[in-house]
Motif scaffolding. Structure first.
Motif, mmCIF file in Angstrom:
data_model
loop_
_atom_site.group_PDB
_atom_site.id
_atom_site.type_symbol
_atom_site.label_atom_id
_atom_site.label_comp_id
_atom_site.label_asym_id
_atom_site.label_seq_id
_atom_site.Cartn_x
_atom_site.Cartn_y
_atom_site.Cartn_z
ATOM 1 N N ASP A 197 11.769 -12.121 -10.065
ATOM 2 C CA ASP A 197 12.682 -13.196 -9.676
ATOM 3 C C ASP A 197 12.002 -14.219 -8.773
ATOM 4 O OD1 ASP A 197 14.640 -11.964 -11.120
ATOM 5 O OD2 ASP A 197 15.810 -11.267 -9.401
ATOM 6 N N LEU A 198 11.159 -13.742 -7.860
ATOM 7 C CA LEU A 198 10.514 -14.627 -6.896
ATOM 8 C C LEU A 198 9.177 -15.157 -7.378
ATOM 9 C CD1 LEU A 198 11.274 -12.568 -3.652
ATOM 10 C CD2 LEU A 198 12.535 -14.534 -4.548
ATOM 11 N N GLY A 199 8.698 -14.644 -8.508
ATOM 12 C CA GLY A 199 7.396 -15.083 -9.014
ATOM 13 C C GLY A 199 6.259 -14.743 -8.084
ATOM 14 N N LEU A 200 6.351 -13.563 -7.441
ATOM 15 C CA LEU A 200 5.363 -13.167 -6.438
ATOM 16 C C LEU A 200 4.063 -12.696 -7.082
ATOM 17 C CD1 LEU A 200 7.387 -11.080 -3.833
ATOM 18 C CD2 LEU A 200 6.080 -13.154 -3.359
ATOM 19 N N THR A 201 2.966 -13.190 -6.599
ATOM 20 C CA THR A 201 1.676 -12.599 -6.922
ATOM 21 C C THR A 201 1.519 -11.373 -6.032
ATOM 22 O OG1 THR A 201 0.770 -14.791 -7.340
ATOM 23 C CG2 THR A 201 -0.812 -12.995 -7.055
ATOM 24 N N SER A 202 1.251 -10.230 -6.619
ATOM 25 C CA SER A 202 1.211 -9.017 -5.800
ATOM 26 C C SER A 202 0.093 -8.081 -6.231
ATOM 27 C CB SER A 202 2.553 -8.280 -5.845
ATOM 28 O OG SER A 202 2.853 -7.848 -7.155
ATOM 29 N N ILE A 203 -0.424 -7.365 -5.229
ATOM 30 C CA ILE A 203 -1.374 -6.272 -5.445
ATOM 31 C C ILE A 203 -0.720 -5.027 -4.872
ATOM 32 C CG2 ILE A 203 -3.658 -5.329 -4.972
ATOM 33 C CD1 ILE A 203 -4.672 -8.183 -4.614
ATOM 34 N N TYR A 204 -0.501 -4.041 -5.709
ATOM 35 C CA TYR A 204 0.218 -2.829 -5.328
ATOM 36 C C TYR A 204 -0.732 -1.656 -5.488
ATOM 37 C CZ TYR A 204 4.303 0.317 -5.046
ATOM 38 O OH TYR A 204 5.209 1.271 -4.666
ATOM 39 N N VAL A 205 -0.880 -0.864 -4.438
ATOM 40 C CA VAL A 205 -1.800 0.270 -4.446
ATOM 41 C C VAL A 205 -1.006 1.565 -4.536
ATOM 42 C CG1 VAL A 205 -3.353 1.609 -2.964
ATOM 43 C CG2 VAL A 205 -3.691 -0.855 -3.225
ATOM 44 N N THR A 206 -1.383 2.449 -5.461
ATOM 45 C CA THR A 206 -0.691 3.730 -5.597
ATOM 46 C C THR A 206 -1.581 4.752 -6.293
ATOM 47 O OG1 THR A 206 1.341 4.798 -6.397
ATOM 48 C CG2 THR A 206 0.366 3.132 -7.822
ATOM 49 N N HIS A 207 -1.234 6.023 -6.103
ATOM 50 C CA HIS A 207 -1.860 7.091 -6.890
ATOM 51 C C HIS A 207 -0.865 7.679 -7.882
ATOM 52 C CE1 HIS A 207 0.171 9.267 -3.600
ATOM 53 N NE2 HIS A 207 0.350 10.199 -4.507
ATOM 54 N N ASP A 208 0.332 7.078 -7.952
ATOM 55 C CA ASP A 208 1.419 7.579 -8.792
ATOM 56 C C ASP A 208 1.440 6.800 -10.107
ATOM 57 O OD1 ASP A 208 3.993 7.889 -10.006
ATOM 58 O OD2 ASP A 208 4.808 8.579 -8.091
ATOM 59 N N GLN A 209 1.146 7.479 -11.209
ATOM 60 C CA GLN A 209 1.051 6.777 -12.498
ATOM 61 C C GLN A 209 2.390 6.210 -12.942
ATOM 62 O OE1 GLN A 209 1.482 8.317 -16.189
ATOM 63 N NE2 GLN A 209 1.500 10.499 -15.700
ATOM 64 N N SER A 210 3.494 6.908 -12.658
ATOM 65 C CA SER A 210 4.810 6.390 -13.047
ATOM 66 C C SER A 210 5.112 5.087 -12.316
ATOM 67 C CB SER A 210 5.897 7.424 -12.740
ATOM 68 O OG SER A 210 5.696 8.601 -13.497
ATOM 69 N N GLU A 211 4.758 5.028 -11.046
ATOM 70 C CA GLU A 211 4.943 3.823 -10.258
ATOM 71 C C GLU A 211 4.122 2.679 -10.836
ATOM 72 O OE1 GLU A 211 4.188 3.777 -5.707
ATOM 73 O OE2 GLU A 211 6.000 4.939 -6.121
ATOM 74 N N ALA A 212 2.875 2.981 -11.194
ATOM 75 C CA ALA A 212 1.986 1.954 -11.742
ATOM 76 C C ALA A 212 2.537 1.381 -13.041
ATOM 77 C CB ALA A 212 0.589 2.533 -11.973
ATOM 78 N N LEU A 213 3.001 2.252 -13.930
ATOM 79 C CA LEU A 213 3.510 1.792 -15.215
ATOM 80 C C LEU A 213 4.787 0.965 -15.045
ATOM 81 C CD1 LEU A 213 2.977 5.049 -17.329
ATOM 82 C CD2 LEU A 213 1.480 3.055 -17.187
ATOM 83 N N ASP A 262 0.840 -1.196 0.000
ATOM 84 C CA ASP A 262 0.000 0.000 0.000
ATOM 85 C C ASP A 262 0.880 1.253 0.000
ATOM 86 O OD1 ASP A 262 -1.991 1.842 0.170
ATOM 87 O OD2 ASP A 262 -2.708 1.259 2.162
ATOM 88 N N GLU A 263 1.133 1.802 -1.185
ATOM 89 C CA GLU A 263 1.950 3.005 -1.376
ATOM 90 C C GLU A 263 3.234 2.959 -0.547
ATOM 91 O OE1 GLU A 263 0.199 6.494 -2.535
ATOM 92 O OE2 GLU A 263 -1.838 5.959 -1.979
ATOM 93 N N PRO A 264 4.029 1.898 -0.661
ATOM 94 C CA PRO A 264 5.191 1.753 0.215
ATOM 95 C C PRO A 264 6.328 2.721 -0.070
ATOM 96 C CG PRO A 264 5.211 0.041 -1.451
ATOM 97 C CD PRO A 264 3.906 0.761 -1.598
ATOM 98 N N LEU A 265 6.304 3.405 -1.210
ATOM 99 C CA LEU A 265 7.420 4.279 -1.566
ATOM 100 C C LEU A 265 7.101 5.757 -1.420
ATOM 101 C CD1 LEU A 265 8.655 2.450 -4.803
ATOM 102 C CD2 LEU A 265 9.205 1.955 -2.403
ATOM 103 N N SER A 266 5.894 6.085 -0.988
ATOM 104 C CA SER A 266 5.456 7.487 -1.039
ATOM 105 C C SER A 266 6.189 8.382 -0.053
ATOM 106 C CB SER A 266 3.951 7.578 -0.796
ATOM 107 O OG SER A 266 3.619 7.037 0.468
#
Length: 383
Positions: A187-203, A163-167
C-alpha cells in the motif's frame, strides 16, 4: 527509493562476514534476505543502515552514495533516512504509544501543530489509533511490534530495514502480522530489506528472496522459483525439503544413491562429475497399500511414525533399501497408516529433482564455533 549494493565486503578481523556482494533493489520492492545464523544477512543490512562500516564496496540509496570505499564516502546512519525495526521492540515503556511514534518526528523538528496528527495517522495505518494514549508498557507483544513499525514509518524513510521483527511473537500472531506487513509494504510502496531465517516468512513477504550462504547470495529469485527450483541441495534442505539423497556421478535419468542400494528415476538428468543429490518434497510423496505399476519410483517399506497435523499428516517410512522417506499426506492419514504397516512409497519422476550439492562459488567457512565471538548469537552482526 532504489538501493544499489556493489561489491560489498565486510571483515571482522580475519573473518569475512560479507564477500563481494552485489544487489540491485528497485523502488518499492521488498527483498527478503534468508539464511542461517552467520550467513551475513544481518551484516549486509547493517551496512546499508550505516551501523557497520564495510571493508570495501559501494552502497547508494535513491542514486545517492551513502558509502563508497574508493571515494571515501561515509554518510552516518542518522543521515541516511532509513527506518529500522529490530527483533527487540525497543519501545520506551515510560512513554505513551503516541509519544513513542512521535519521537522521530520531534527529532525531525516537525511543528507541534502537525506532530500529533501525523503520529495518529501513522498509528491508524498499523491499526493502533485507539491505543494512542495508553502506556506502551500495557501493550501486548504484537502491539509493541506495531508501535515499533509505526515509529519507523512516521519518519517517512527512504527504505525500511527489518531484522527478524516477528521472531519473538507466537505462531498465530506471526502469521497475522506477516499479512499486515505485506499489505503495508504494498500500500505504501515501501522499498524494504527484511532479514529472516524463517522460510515461510520469506515466501510470504518477498518480491524476491536472496538466499544467503557463507557471506554471499547463493540464489536470488521470486518466492515461487525459490520454492520450486532451489539452486542447490543445501538450499533445498534449508527450505525444509526433508528427502535429500546424495547420488553417484553420472548423466543419465536413472540415479543411484551413494549411501543406500536405492535407485531413483528423474526427468532431469544427472550432473556428470558435479557432486549432486536428489531432492523430493514430502508433499510429492504418496504412501499406498498397493503398488502402481505406472509410477517410475516405487519402493516398499515400513511405516515408522505418523503425526496428525490438522489438514495434513506427516508419515515417516523406512524403505527396505535403508533410507527414511518423509511424506506429507492430505487429511487424517493417521487413521489409515500405523507404525509397522507395510506400504509402498511412490514418487513421480518429475518430482525427483537433481541438484548440485552447493551453488558454484559458494564455499563453506569455518564452523560457527571457530568464527569470531562477535558473530555468534542472535541479533549480532554476523547473522
Amino acid at each position: 527509493m532504489d538501493v544499489t549494493i556493489e561489491n560489498l565486503s565486510l571483515h571482522y578481523g580475519d573473518f569475512q562476514a560479507v564477500k563481494d556482494l552485489s544487489l540491485d533493489i528497485a523502488d518499492g520492492e521488498s527483498i527478503v534476505m534468508l539464511g542461517q545464523s552467520g550467513c551475513g544477512k544481518t551484516s549486509t543490512m547493517r551496512c546499508v543502515a550505516g551501523l557497520e562500516e564495510p571493508s570495501a564496496g559501494r552502497i547508494s540509496i535513491g542514486g545517492r552514495a551513502v558509502f563508497d570505499a574508493d571515494a571515501g564516502t561515509r554518510v552516518p546512519a542518522n543521515k541516511r533516512n532509513v527506518g529500522l525495526v529490530f527483533q527487540s521492540y525497543a519501545v520506551w515503556p515510560h512513554l505513551t504509544v503516541l509519544e513513542n511514534v512521535a519521537f522521530p518526528l520531534r527529532m525531525q523538528k516537525v511543528a507541534k501543530a502537525q506532530l500529533r496528527e501525523k503520529a495518529l495517522t501513522t498509528l491508524r495505518t498499523v491499526g493502533l489509533e485507539d491505543q494512542a494514549d495508553k502506556s506502551a508498557s500495557a501493550l501486548s507483544g504484537g502491539q509493541m511490534q506495531r508501535v515499533a513499525l509505526a515509529r519507523s514509518l512516521a519518519m517517512e524513510p527512504a527504505i525500511m530495514l527489518l531484522d527478524e521483527p516477528l521472531s519473538n511473537l507466537d505462531a498465530r500472531l506471526r502469521d497475522d502480522l506477516r499479512v499486515e506487513l505485506r499489505r503495508l509494504q504494498l500500500d505504501l510502496g515501501l522499498t524494504s530489506i527484511y532479514v529472516t531465517h524463517d522460510q515461510s516468512e520469506a515466501l510470504a513477504l518477498a518480491d524476491r528472496v536472496a538466499v544467503m550462504q557463507h557471506g554471499r547470495i547463493a540464489q536470488l529469485a521470486r518466492p515461487t522459483e525459490i520454492y520450486d527450483t532451489p539452486a542447490s541441495a543445501s538450499i533445498a534442505a534449508f527450505l525444509g525439503v526433508l528427502n535429500i539423497f546424495p547420488v553417484q556421478p553420472g548423466t543419465g535419468h536413472r540415479l543411484v544413491s551413494t549411501e543406500h542400494p536405492l535407485e531413483l528415476v528423474s526427468e532431469s538428468a544427472g550432473l556428470g562429475d558435479v557432486p549432486a543429490s536428489v531432492s523430493i518434497r514430502p508433499e510429492h510423496v504418496r504412501v499406498t497399500l498397493d503398488r502402481d505399476a505406472q509410477v517410475a519410483n516405487a519402493w516398499e517399506g515400513t511405516v515408522g511414525v505418523t503425526v496428525f497435523q490438522g489438514a495434513t499428516t506427516r508419515c515417516s517410512v523406512t524403505l527396505d533399501a535403508g533410507p527414511v522417506v518423509e511424506a506429507t499426506l492430505a487429511g487424517s492419514a493417521v487413521n489409515v497408516f500405523h507404525p509397522g504397516d507395510r506400504v509402498f512409497v511412490q514418487v513421480d519422476a518429475r518430482d525427483v529433482k537433481v541438484l548440485p550439492d552447493e551453488v558454484p562459488g559458494i564455499v563453506p567457512d569455518l564452523p560457527a564455533a571457530e568464527a569470531p565471538a562477535e558473530l555468534v548469537g542472535a541479533g549480532q552482526a554476523g547473522e
